[in-house]
Design a protein around this motif. Sequence first.
Motif, PDB file in Angstrom:
ATOM      1  N   PRO A 125      11.244  -2.317  -1.376  1.00 40.27           N
ATOM      2  CA  PRO A 125      10.131  -2.117  -0.436  1.00 40.27           C
ATOM      3  C   PRO A 125       8.803  -1.787  -1.123  1.00 40.27           C
ATOM      4  N   SER A 185      -0.305   5.142   1.184  1.00 35.70           N
ATOM      5  CA  SER A 185       0.263   3.822   1.482  1.00 35.70           C
ATOM      6  C   SER A 185      -0.651   2.754   0.912  1.00 35.70           C
ATOM      7  N   THR A 186      -0.062   1.691   0.407  1.00 37.03           N
ATOM      8  CA  THR A 186      -0.849   0.499   0.055  1.00 37.03           C
ATOM      9  C   THR A 186      -0.443  -0.641   0.978  1.00 37.03           C
ATOM     10  N   ARG A 187       0.837  -1.074   0.882  1.00 36.66           N
ATOM     11  CA  ARG A 187       1.305  -2.258   1.601  1.00 36.66           C
ATOM     12  C   ARG A 187       1.200  -2.106   3.121  1.00 36.66           C
ATOM     13  N   THR A 188       1.703  -0.998   3.653  1.00 37.17           N
ATOM     14  CA  THR A 188       1.770  -0.842   5.113  1.00 37.17           C
ATOM     15  C   THR A 188       0.363  -0.733   5.698  1.00 37.17           C
ATOM     16  N   ARG A 235       1.358   7.029  10.055  1.00 33.24           N
ATOM     17  CA  ARG A 235       2.273   7.397   8.954  1.00 33.24           C
ATOM     18  C   ARG A 235       2.102   8.884   8.716  1.00 33.24           C
ATOM     19  N   HIS A 254      11.287   3.770   9.070  1.00 35.15           N
ATOM     20  CA  HIS A 254      10.146   2.918   8.712  1.00 35.15           C
ATOM     21  C   HIS A 254      10.429   1.548   9.356  1.00 35.15           C
TER      22      HIS A 254
HETATM   23  N1   CP Z   1       6.862  -0.171   1.569  1.00 37.44           N
HETATM   24  C1   CP Z   1       5.886   0.701   1.844  1.00 37.44           C
HETATM   25  O1   CP Z   1       5.920   1.422   2.845  1.00 37.44           O
HETATM   26  O2   CP Z   1       4.860   0.684   0.929  1.00 37.44           O
HETATM   27  P1   CP Z   1       3.557   1.575   1.061  1.00 37.44           P
HETATM   28  O3   CP Z   1       3.955   3.015   0.874  1.00 37.44           O
HETATM   29  O4   CP Z   1       2.634   1.086  -0.036  1.00 37.44           O
HETATM   30  O5   CP Z   1       2.962   1.353   2.423  1.00 37.44           O
END
Ligand code: CP
Length: 321
Positions: free
Chosen positions: A273, A65-68, A117, A145
């Motif tokens: 997303p 994951s980056t954003r979450t 996650r 999610h």
């Molecule tokens: N949208 C999303 O979940 O991105 P990540 O996998 O980078 O967290």
Amino acid sequence: MAEGNEEARAVFPHKHLLGIEGLARRDVEMILDTADALRGITLRRIKKVQTLRGRMVVNAFFENSTRTRVSFEMAEKRLSADSVNIQASGSAMAKGETLLDTLQNIEAMRPDMVVIRHSCSGAPHFLARHLSSNVINAGDGHHEHPTQALLDALTIRHAKGTLERLEVAICGDIMHSRVARSNAHLLRLFGSRVRVAGPQTMIPRGVEEALGVRVCRSLAEAVEGADVVMMLRIQKERMGADLFPSDREYARCFGLTRDLLRGAKPDAIVMHPGPMNRGVEIAPDVADGERSVILGQVENGVAVRMAVLYLLAGASELPAE
Ligand code: CP
């Protein structure tokens, strides 16, 4: 409401955030209203309040994951919570310890919340039955999610002024998408209509009844007259075998281009997303174009996760669901 709004804390009726399915419309509205109220903090010069001082959050990310991951950690820091991060590699799970044993050991150190996650659908629900901490689902397999759907809803509400009676096209790999499932559940609560499109091999059987969506035969049909066009990544990591011949072929049939976007409403917004595969499900000039709200989604992710932490902190005395 930056600090000490006891009224908002008292009324959020859930101990955990495991999915959008099971939330009521008023729960979603409360999270979005709280996110809007907390957004101001992220625009200040000193982006920090004391609201969750003394609370400990464990961010357990057993899938990339980056954003979450970054936005949960940022949200925790902005509310002055303490946080620790664990992942599968580098933890005792790499030596064969089970998820439950790992998390029960972490819980023996008395954290207040666990953000998880995991690639297995249902992992957060399993932990919520065994842990006394608040559990927040940061994405479980192809199931749900919830914080992504909430930040998407906040972005749509800012752009359209409402979540009601919208035509929303969700396009791409519906089969493996937890984002599609959570968004469909949420939009249904508000009476918006969702159409989906993608290769037949990526549209699950029975999706119309399960999610209350309309299946379109082509991307053009899904985009036609839409208020919102949400593109999804092909989740190759969840596929047992190739479900389409090549990226080039996929882009030709299911990639969103400027030409296709002309079929949507003139004020339609484009969402994704992330992470994006530019030139596959979305053309770069659409991803970066004037209709795109993709970076706005990311920005709203911090406020939504602050709201979820804030509201669940007030709900921490509720019995397990
Ligand atoms: N949208 C999303 O979940 O991105 P990540 O996998 O980078 O967290």
